[in-house]
Design a protein around this motif. Sequence first.
Motif, PDB file in Angstrom:
ATOM      1  N   VAL A  35     -58.085 -26.714   2.422  1.00 53.06           N
ATOM      2  CA  VAL A  35     -59.229 -27.455   1.866  1.00 53.06           C
ATOM      3  C   VAL A  35     -59.710 -28.473   2.884  1.00 53.06           C
ATOM      4  CG1 VAL A  35     -58.499 -27.177  -0.532  1.00 53.06           C
ATOM      5  CG2 VAL A  35     -57.723 -29.161   0.765  1.00 53.06           C
ATOM      6  N   LEU A  36     -60.937 -28.947   2.719  1.00 51.96           N
ATOM      7  CA  LEU A  36     -61.472 -29.994   3.588  1.00 51.96           C
ATOM      8  C   LEU A  36     -61.270 -31.372   2.978  1.00 51.96           C
ATOM      9  CD1 LEU A  36     -64.802 -28.394   4.885  1.00 51.96           C
ATOM     10  CD2 LEU A  36     -62.508 -28.333   5.884  1.00 51.96           C
ATOM     11  N   ASN A  37     -61.152 -31.432   1.650  1.00 47.28           N
ATOM     12  CA  ASN A  37     -60.903 -32.693   0.958  1.00 47.28           C
ATOM     13  C   ASN A  37     -59.541 -32.629   0.280  1.00 47.28           C
ATOM     14  OD1 ASN A  37     -63.581 -33.834   1.422  1.00 47.28           O
ATOM     15  ND2 ASN A  37     -64.277 -32.215   0.038  1.00 47.28           N
ATOM     16  N   PRO A  38     -58.633 -33.525   0.615  1.00 44.43           N
ATOM     17  CA  PRO A  38     -57.247 -33.409   0.118  1.00 44.43           C
ATOM     18  C   PRO A  38     -57.128 -33.371  -1.394  1.00 44.43           C
ATOM     19  CG  PRO A  38     -57.626 -35.548   1.195  1.00 44.43           C
ATOM     20  CD  PRO A  38     -58.802 -34.681   1.514  1.00 44.43           C
ATOM     21  N   GLY A  48     -56.467 -29.502  -7.800  1.00 43.37           N
ATOM     22  CA  GLY A  48     -57.073 -28.471  -8.639  1.00 43.37           C
ATOM     23  C   GLY A  48     -56.454 -27.104  -8.398  1.00 43.37           C
ATOM     24  N   LEU A  49     -56.167 -26.802  -7.141  1.00 39.60           N
ATOM     25  CA  LEU A  49     -55.537 -25.519  -6.817  1.00 39.60           C
ATOM     26  C   LEU A  49     -54.148 -25.420  -7.451  1.00 39.60           C
ATOM     27  CD1 LEU A  49     -56.490 -25.049  -3.053  1.00 39.60           C
ATOM     28  CD2 LEU A  49     -57.182 -23.577  -4.955  1.00 39.60           C
ATOM     29  N   GLN A  50     -53.406 -26.511  -7.396  1.00 40.98           N
ATOM     30  CA  GLN A  50     -52.065 -26.503  -7.996  1.00 40.98           C
ATOM     31  C   GLN A  50     -52.134 -26.275  -9.509  1.00 40.98           C
ATOM     32  OE1 GLN A  50     -50.567 -30.272  -6.427  1.00 40.98           O
ATOM     33  NE2 GLN A  50     -49.234 -29.163  -5.034  1.00 40.98           N
ATOM     34  N   GLU A  51     -53.157 -26.846 -10.134  1.00 40.56           N
ATOM     35  CA  GLU A  51     -53.317 -26.633 -11.571  1.00 40.56           C
ATOM     36  C   GLU A  51     -53.615 -25.176 -11.888  1.00 40.56           C
ATOM     37  OE1 GLU A  51     -56.239 -29.302 -13.068  1.00 40.56           O
ATOM     38  OE2 GLU A  51     -55.166 -31.117 -12.417  1.00 40.56           O
ATOM     39  N   ILE A  52     -54.461 -24.549 -11.057  1.00 39.68           N
ATOM     40  CA  ILE A  52     -54.794 -23.134 -11.285  1.00 39.68           C
ATOM     41  C   ILE A  52     -53.582 -22.260 -11.006  1.00 39.68           C
ATOM     42  CG2 ILE A  52     -56.311 -21.225 -10.599  1.00 39.68           C
ATOM     43  CD1 ILE A  52     -58.427 -23.331  -9.905  1.00 39.68           C
ATOM     44  N   GLU A  53     -52.769 -22.636 -10.010  1.00 35.51           N
ATOM     45  CA  GLU A  53     -51.519 -21.921  -9.770  1.00 35.51           C
ATOM     46  C   GLU A  53     -50.660 -21.909 -11.035  1.00 35.51           C
ATOM     47  OE1 GLU A  53     -50.022 -22.055  -5.157  1.00 35.51           O
ATOM     48  OE2 GLU A  53     -49.763 -23.872  -6.342  1.00 35.51           O
ATOM     49  N   LYS A  54     -50.536 -23.063 -11.664  1.00 38.35           N
ATOM     50  CA  LYS A  54     -49.724 -23.163 -12.885  1.00 38.35           C
ATOM     51  C   LYS A  54     -50.328 -22.338 -14.019  1.00 38.35           C
ATOM     52  CE  LYS A  54     -47.969 -27.800 -11.833  1.00 38.35           C
ATOM     53  NZ  LYS A  54     -47.997 -29.243 -12.216  1.00 38.35           N
ATOM     54  N   ASP A  55     -51.662 -22.396 -14.145  1.00 35.70           N
ATOM     55  CA  ASP A  55     -52.335 -21.684 -15.234  1.00 35.70           C
ATOM     56  C   ASP A  55     -52.209 -20.169 -15.078  1.00 35.70           C
ATOM     57  OD1 ASP A  55     -53.095 -24.095 -16.295  1.00 35.70           O
ATOM     58  OD2 ASP A  55     -55.141 -24.033 -15.495  1.00 35.70           O
ATOM     59  N   THR A  56     -52.223 -19.688 -13.834  1.00 38.02           N
ATOM     60  CA  THR A  56     -52.254 -18.248 -13.586  1.00 38.02           C
ATOM     61  C   THR A  56     -50.895 -17.672 -13.200  1.00 38.02           C
ATOM     62  OG1 THR A  56     -52.815 -18.598 -11.254  1.00 38.02           O
ATOM     63  CG2 THR A  56     -54.658 -18.376 -12.810  1.00 38.02           C
ATOM     64  N   SER A  57     -49.941 -18.559 -12.884  1.00 35.75           N
ATOM     65  CA  SER A  57     -48.618 -18.141 -12.386  1.00 35.75           C
ATOM     66  C   SER A  57     -48.727 -17.394 -11.055  1.00 35.75           C
ATOM     67  CB  SER A  57     -47.877 -17.270 -13.415  1.00 35.75           C
ATOM     68  OG  SER A  57     -47.651 -18.002 -14.606  1.00 35.75           O
ATOM     69  N   GLN A  58     -49.817 -17.623 -10.338  1.00 34.52           N
ATOM     70  CA  GLN A  58     -49.991 -17.036  -9.002  1.00 34.52           C
ATOM     71  C   GLN A  58     -49.759 -18.130  -7.961  1.00 34.52           C
ATOM     72  OE1 GLN A  58     -50.564 -13.659 -11.025  1.00 34.52           O
ATOM     73  NE2 GLN A  58     -50.337 -13.787  -8.815  1.00 34.52           N
ATOM     74  N   ASP A  82     -61.569 -23.046  -0.482  1.00 36.48           N
ATOM     75  CA  ASP A  82     -61.203 -23.539  -1.810  1.00 36.48           C
ATOM     76  C   ASP A  82     -61.719 -22.597  -2.899  1.00 36.48           C
ATOM     77  OD1 ASP A  82     -60.208 -25.203  -3.784  1.00 36.48           O
ATOM     78  OD2 ASP A  82     -61.935 -26.536  -3.757  1.00 36.48           O
ATOM     79  N   ALA A  83     -63.007 -22.264  -2.838  1.00 39.49           N
ATOM     80  CA  ALA A  83     -63.598 -21.388  -3.859  1.00 39.49           C
ATOM     81  C   ALA A  83     -62.971 -20.001  -3.825  1.00 39.49           C
ATOM     82  CB  ALA A  83     -65.109 -21.292  -3.651  1.00 39.49           C
ATOM     83  N   HIS A  84     -62.702 -19.495  -2.636  1.00 38.36           N
ATOM     84  CA  HIS A  84     -62.153 -18.140  -2.530  1.00 38.36           C
ATOM     85  C   HIS A  84     -60.695 -18.088  -2.987  1.00 38.36           C
ATOM     86  CE1 HIS A  84     -65.467 -16.986   0.564  1.00 38.36           C
ATOM     87  NE2 HIS A  84     -65.879 -16.901  -0.690  1.00 38.36           N
ATOM     88  N   MET A  85     -59.949 -19.158  -2.768  1.00 40.99           N
ATOM     89  CA  MET A  85     -58.588 -19.208  -3.310  1.00 40.99           C
ATOM     90  C   MET A  85     -58.611 -19.225  -4.832  1.00 40.99           C
ATOM     91  SD  MET A  85     -56.398 -21.709  -0.799  1.00 40.99           S
ATOM     92  CE  MET A  85     -57.652 -22.975  -0.623  1.00 40.99           C
ATOM     93  N   ARG A  86     -59.505 -20.007  -5.404  1.00 41.99           N
ATOM     94  CA  ARG A  86     -59.626 -20.066  -6.860  1.00 41.99           C
ATOM     95  C   ARG A  86     -59.963 -18.677  -7.426  1.00 41.99           C
ATOM     96  NH1 ARG A  86     -60.994 -25.624  -8.747  1.00 41.99           N
ATOM     97  NH2 ARG A  86     -60.537 -27.002  -6.990  1.00 41.99           N
TER      98      ARG A  86
END
Length: 256
Positions: A106-109, A114-124, A86-90
């Motif tokens: 991730v270990l917790n669904p 949070g990852l999806q939100e960062i995807e949107k913020d970064t367009s990655q 999770d941290a390394h993907m972020r």
Amino acid sequence: MKNFALIGAAGYIAPRHMKAIKDTNNNLVAAVDKNDSVGIIDSHFPEAAFFTEFERFDRYIDKLKRKNHGSAIDYVSICSPNYLHDAHMRFGLRAGADVICEKPLVLNPWNIDGLQEIEKDTSQKVNTILQLRVHPSIIALRDKIQNAQLTKKCEVDLTYITSRGKWYLHSWKGDEEKSGGIATNIGVHFYDMLHFIFGELQENVVHYKSDTKSAGYLEYENARVRWFLSIDYNDVPDDVKATGQRTFRSITCDGE
């Protein structure tokens, strides 16, 4: 040609990532691992920068990004222990790269949100590796199920025994907080495969769970599945042991 960075270069699966990067005519620019037994890099990318401290790796990736003349990282490939994914993907997304991450993401669904939100913020984008979805026999079974006029759900039994030595429980893989336990670390590909073939999950019951084995029941749109996973050599059938094998894999669908 794309530029790659690799997190977890000393891990078991890292050499496959290095080979894939080379086979697709891309370039490994930098790698990091707290362990320094990474001589395998010489077989693929001897010129890659290597770090044992994540902070220095982070600084190097940022410097490449700021140079802004084609040296920035396009992809971060993640082969680190499960609890760090999770941290390394972020990190990868915020570094302006797309991410390729080993399972499980991730270990917790709820961390997926949070990852999806960062995807949107970064367009990655985050990508994971679900190799059973491209296995010819799995694709054939999926096509067969989708094309069949099913009058009842398929009866499925899945058994996967992969014997591991004493080291396993002393490593991060034996720590449930770091690996997610047997079901998450070993079973994740099979659960995805079942979903891929039989549709949406409707019921999930765990009947047994220990450090070395786990069993339960899953019901999908088109199947009722009984599953058993183990790393205990004692669970390998005697006729299989007699051949010298330490693993046993079986999936039956309506007896086939």
